[in-house]
Motif scaffolding. Sequence first.
Motif, PDB file in Angstrom:
ATOM      1  N   ALA A  69       0.879  -1.168   0.000  1.00  0.00           N
ATOM      2  CA  ALA A  69       0.000   0.000   0.000  1.00  0.00           C
ATOM      3  C   ALA A  69       0.916   1.217   0.000  1.00  0.00           C
ATOM      4  O   ALA A  69       1.576   1.505   1.004  1.00  0.00           O
ATOM      5  CB  ALA A  69      -0.918  -0.010   1.222  1.00  0.00           C
ATOM      6  N   LEU A  70       0.975   1.896  -1.126  1.00  0.00           N
ATOM      7  CA  LEU A  70       1.965   2.945  -1.341  1.00  0.00           C
ATOM      8  C   LEU A  70       1.381   4.330  -1.076  1.00  0.00           C
ATOM      9  O   LEU A  70       0.254   4.620  -1.453  1.00  0.00           O
ATOM     10  CB  LEU A  70       2.486   2.880  -2.776  1.00  0.00           C
ATOM     11  CG  LEU A  70       3.155   1.565  -3.187  1.00  0.00           C
ATOM     12  CD1 LEU A  70       3.518   1.587  -4.665  1.00  0.00           C
ATOM     13  CD2 LEU A  70       4.391   1.299  -2.341  1.00  0.00           C
ATOM     14  N   ALA A  71       2.173   5.179  -0.448  1.00  0.00           N
ATOM     15  CA  ALA A  71       1.757   6.545  -0.132  1.00  0.00           C
ATOM     16  C   ALA A  71       2.358   7.528  -1.130  1.00  0.00           C
ATOM     17  O   ALA A  71       3.265   7.199  -1.894  1.00  0.00           O
ATOM     18  CB  ALA A  71       2.192   6.898   1.286  1.00  0.00           C
ATOM     19  N   GLY A  72       1.827   8.742  -1.120  1.00  0.00           N
ATOM     20  CA  GLY A  72       2.444   9.834  -1.860  1.00  0.00           C
ATOM     21  C   GLY A  72       2.318   9.784  -3.363  1.00  0.00           C
ATOM     22  O   GLY A  72       3.041  10.495  -4.067  1.00  0.00           O
ATOM     23  N   GLU A  73       1.386   9.012  -3.898  1.00  0.00           N
ATOM     24  CA  GLU A  73       1.267   8.897  -5.355  1.00  0.00           C
ATOM     25  C   GLU A  73       0.843  10.217  -5.984  1.00  0.00           C
ATOM     26  O   GLU A  73       1.446  10.675  -6.960  1.00  0.00           O
ATOM     27  CB  GLU A  73       0.277   7.784  -5.712  1.00  0.00           C
ATOM     28  CG  GLU A  73       0.295   7.374  -7.174  1.00  0.00           C
ATOM     29  CD  GLU A  73      -0.758   8.062  -8.022  1.00  0.00           C
ATOM     30  OE1 GLU A  73      -0.722   7.908  -9.253  1.00  0.00           O
ATOM     31  OE2 GLU A  73      -1.616   8.777  -7.449  1.00  0.00           O
ATOM     32  N   GLU A  74      -0.188  10.832  -5.433  1.00  0.00           N
ATOM     33  CA  GLU A  74      -0.716  12.060  -6.029  1.00  0.00           C
ATOM     34  C   GLU A  74       0.252  13.229  -5.907  1.00  0.00           C
ATOM     35  O   GLU A  74       0.180  14.186  -6.678  1.00  0.00           O
ATOM     36  CB  GLU A  74      -2.048  12.435  -5.368  1.00  0.00           C
ATOM     37  CG  GLU A  74      -3.136  11.373  -5.477  1.00  0.00           C
ATOM     38  CD  GLU A  74      -3.699  11.204  -6.877  1.00  0.00           C
ATOM     39  OE1 GLU A  74      -3.204  11.882  -7.806  1.00  0.00           O
ATOM     40  OE2 GLU A  74      -4.625  10.390  -7.050  1.00  0.00           O
ATOM     41  N   GLN A  75       1.180  13.164  -4.966  1.00  0.00           N
ATOM     42  CA  GLN A  75       2.114  14.266  -4.768  1.00  0.00           C
ATOM     43  C   GLN A  75       3.402  14.088  -5.570  1.00  0.00           C
ATOM     44  O   GLN A  75       4.264  14.957  -5.559  1.00  0.00           O
ATOM     45  CB  GLN A  75       2.467  14.415  -3.277  1.00  0.00           C
ATOM     46  CG  GLN A  75       1.262  14.587  -2.364  1.00  0.00           C
ATOM     47  CD  GLN A  75       0.319  15.689  -2.793  1.00  0.00           C
ATOM     48  OE1 GLN A  75      -0.809  15.434  -3.188  1.00  0.00           O
ATOM     49  NE2 GLN A  75       0.795  16.926  -2.731  1.00  0.00           N
ATOM     50  N   GLY A  76       3.554  12.925  -6.253  1.00  0.00           N
ATOM     51  CA  GLY A  76       4.758  12.755  -7.069  1.00  0.00           C
ATOM     52  C   GLY A  76       5.334  11.358  -7.096  1.00  0.00           C
ATOM     53  O   GLY A  76       6.544  11.192  -7.289  1.00  0.00           O
ATOM     54  N   LEU A  77       4.510  10.349  -6.878  1.00  0.00           N
ATOM     55  CA  LEU A  77       4.939   8.943  -6.947  1.00  0.00           C
ATOM     56  C   LEU A  77       6.027   8.625  -5.915  1.00  0.00           C
ATOM     57  O   LEU A  77       6.866   7.745  -6.140  1.00  0.00           O
ATOM     58  CB  LEU A  77       5.451   8.593  -8.351  1.00  0.00           C
ATOM     59  CG  LEU A  77       4.559   8.967  -9.536  1.00  0.00           C
ATOM     60  CD1 LEU A  77       5.237   8.571 -10.857  1.00  0.00           C
ATOM     61  CD2 LEU A  77       3.194   8.302  -9.436  1.00  0.00           C
ATOM     62  N   PHE A  78       5.970   9.287  -4.765  1.00  0.00           N
ATOM     63  CA  PHE A  78       7.069   9.162  -3.824  1.00  0.00           C
ATOM     64  C   PHE A  78       7.114   7.803  -3.117  1.00  0.00           C
ATOM     65  O   PHE A  78       8.193   7.267  -2.862  1.00  0.00           O
ATOM     66  CB  PHE A  78       7.012  10.294  -2.790  1.00  0.00           C
ATOM     67  CG  PHE A  78       7.315  11.636  -3.379  1.00  0.00           C
ATOM     68  CD1 PHE A  78       8.574  11.921  -3.876  1.00  0.00           C
ATOM     69  CD2 PHE A  78       6.332  12.605  -3.476  1.00  0.00           C
ATOM     70  CE1 PHE A  78       8.862  13.156  -4.440  1.00  0.00           C
ATOM     71  CE2 PHE A  78       6.596  13.831  -4.038  1.00  0.00           C
ATOM     72  CZ  PHE A  78       7.863  14.121  -4.520  1.00  0.00           C
ATOM     73  N   GLY A  79       5.947   7.239  -2.796  1.00  0.00           N
ATOM     74  CA  GLY A  79       5.955   5.928  -2.149  1.00  0.00           C
ATOM     75  C   GLY A  79       6.606   4.870  -3.018  1.00  0.00           C
ATOM     76  O   GLY A  79       7.378   4.028  -2.541  1.00  0.00           O
ATOM     77  N   GLY A  80       6.315   4.911  -4.325  1.00  0.00           N
ATOM     78  CA  GLY A  80       6.929   3.965  -5.240  1.00  0.00           C
ATOM     79  C   GLY A  80       8.421   4.183  -5.366  1.00  0.00           C
ATOM     80  O   GLY A  80       9.200   3.220  -5.412  1.00  0.00           O
ATOM     81  N   LYS A  81       8.844   5.447  -5.437  1.00  0.00           N
ATOM     82  CA  LYS A  81      10.274   5.738  -5.528  1.00  0.00           C
ATOM     83  C   LYS A  81      11.015   5.222  -4.290  1.00  0.00           C
ATOM     84  O   LYS A  81      12.094   4.628  -4.407  1.00  0.00           O
ATOM     85  CB  LYS A  81      10.488   7.245  -5.670  1.00  0.00           C
ATOM     86  CG  LYS A  81       9.973   7.830  -6.975  1.00  0.00           C
ATOM     87  CD  LYS A  81      10.102   9.353  -6.990  1.00  0.00           C
ATOM     88  CE  LYS A  81       9.512   9.942  -8.257  1.00  0.00           C
ATOM     89  NZ  LYS A  81       9.556  11.434  -8.263  1.00  0.00           N
ATOM     90  N   ILE A  82      10.417   5.423  -3.126  1.00  0.00           N
ATOM     91  CA  ILE A  82      11.057   4.978  -1.883  1.00  0.00           C
ATOM     92  C   ILE A  82      11.118   3.465  -1.831  1.00  0.00           C
ATOM     93  O   ILE A  82      12.149   2.878  -1.468  1.00  0.00           O
ATOM     94  CB  ILE A  82      10.313   5.564  -0.668  1.00  0.00           C
ATOM     95  CG1 ILE A  82      10.464   7.088  -0.633  1.00  0.00           C
ATOM     96  CG2 ILE A  82      10.813   4.939   0.631  1.00  0.00           C
ATOM     97  CD1 ILE A  82       9.510   7.791   0.302  1.00  0.00           C
ATOM     98  N   LEU A  83      10.028   2.789  -2.207  1.00  0.00           N
ATOM     99  CA  LEU A  83      10.020   1.326  -2.161  1.00  0.00           C
ATOM    100  C   LEU A  83      10.937   0.741  -3.224  1.00  0.00           C
ATOM    101  O   LEU A  83      11.589  -0.288  -2.987  1.00  0.00           O
ATOM    102  CB  LEU A  83       8.602   0.789  -2.328  1.00  0.00           C
ATOM    103  CG  LEU A  83       8.458  -0.733  -2.177  1.00  0.00           C
ATOM    104  CD1 LEU A  83       9.002  -1.223  -0.838  1.00  0.00           C
ATOM    105  CD2 LEU A  83       7.010  -1.166  -2.342  1.00  0.00           C
TER     106      LEU A  83
END
Length: 467
Positions: A185-199
């Motif tokens: 469950a990834l966070a920060g998608e709407e603000q710039g895909l940040f959860g995916g970048k971190i994971l």
Amino acid sequence: MRRHLNVPVAFLLALPLVAWGAPVEVPQASQPLLKEIGTAPSAERIEADIRTLVGFGTRHTLSETESSTRGIGAARRWIKTEFERISAECGGCLEVRYVSDVVSGETRVPDPVEITSVIAIQRGTDDPDRVVMMSGDIDSRVSDVMDATSDSPGANDNASGVAGTLEAARVLSRHRFGGTIVYAALAGEEQGLFGGKILAGHAQQEGWRLEAVLNNDMIGNIAGINGVVDNTTARVFAEGTRFTETPEEARARRFTGGEVDSPSRNLARYIDRMADRYVPNLDVMMIYRLDRFGRGGHHRPFNDIGAPAVRIMETNEHYDRQHQDLRTEDGIVYGDTIDGVDFDYAAKLTALNAVTLAGLASAPPPPADVGISGAVTADTTLKWQRPTGSQARGLAGYRIYWRLTTEPQWSRSIYVGDVDEYTLENVVIDNYFFGVAAVGHDGAESPVVFPGAAGSFGGYDAGPSTP
């Protein structure tokens, strides 16, 4: 070991997808477990999870984190608790954790904010560093992407993806697989895909061999703004040439092909075949594009590091229900509310993910270092690297696929057994695209791997195999 096959070209052109004339015993084609999984997800449980997520009011990345009832902090704590409950039911089979980092100085995150995703890891029994992943996005938004206080239900975008991920974990945690499955469950998608970048960075640090990332972003709407109502199709977006391709690899691809055979594209073909075989009344529309026109999603950070990653979603979007303040104007109702979600459809797309994850994790690893030769000859020879140790448990052999260069799906194949080289005699290399898939004793197959760097799924660990 190597084998040869010599058959008339006219006969080859009439071959079905299944293996034919093979001099070895062919593993079973259908897997009973996948048939079970293809109808296992519960629309009722998915509805309950979406209602819970909507109940947090807003899940905006910059919203409240201390409240127990509102904001993204409450939402991610509930998701973590739910993963832990699922794990308890399977005897602790899931490792549940937060993956986070602080982001600041960005257009949509000007001040320091901890971006926190929730993951649950179901370790593989044979090849735990080989990872397949399903993800959905926690956060929601309204018209103003910086509005962190207004109600933002995010029922379809993207509580549906998170609910589907939780339900896939419930279904698949009842079984054991050779490869590892990660539910995210990834966070920060709407603000710039940040959860995916971190994971994605976390995956690199942990040494994960990412075989597939299935990003689910909006899997619950069946009524499009175009007036079409359709609960029988799903779209899978897959990029072509790898983002990480080097100039040398691009030069090789210019002469050998591979523009439509990236690992993400062959992952999409795999998903399409799994739908046809195991998910009733569902057809996959493969889209040869990274994402919707000019838009983005949380699979992209994984594509950015060279991993096979696709976006799975509904076929007909309704833009009045996306990124909108809750309101009614000129008789039009705006907002991403729960009445716009079809729970049976969300369950069907969850099933598509679940059978794909199970198929991938059950199968042997994709063949590595696939090479091809046959210029100015009548024959085509493929070679590949066979895994050793625990990675080879369950490996029965390999299947060679080929298709006309204008065909979207692999249309011809032959099971060649447990060899690492095979020659198709009188099959001219210039006329087809070719690939190789690994096959397990139970019939589970890896995705097809196109020869060369353009199609590589990444190979194997350099170190010793896990015992």
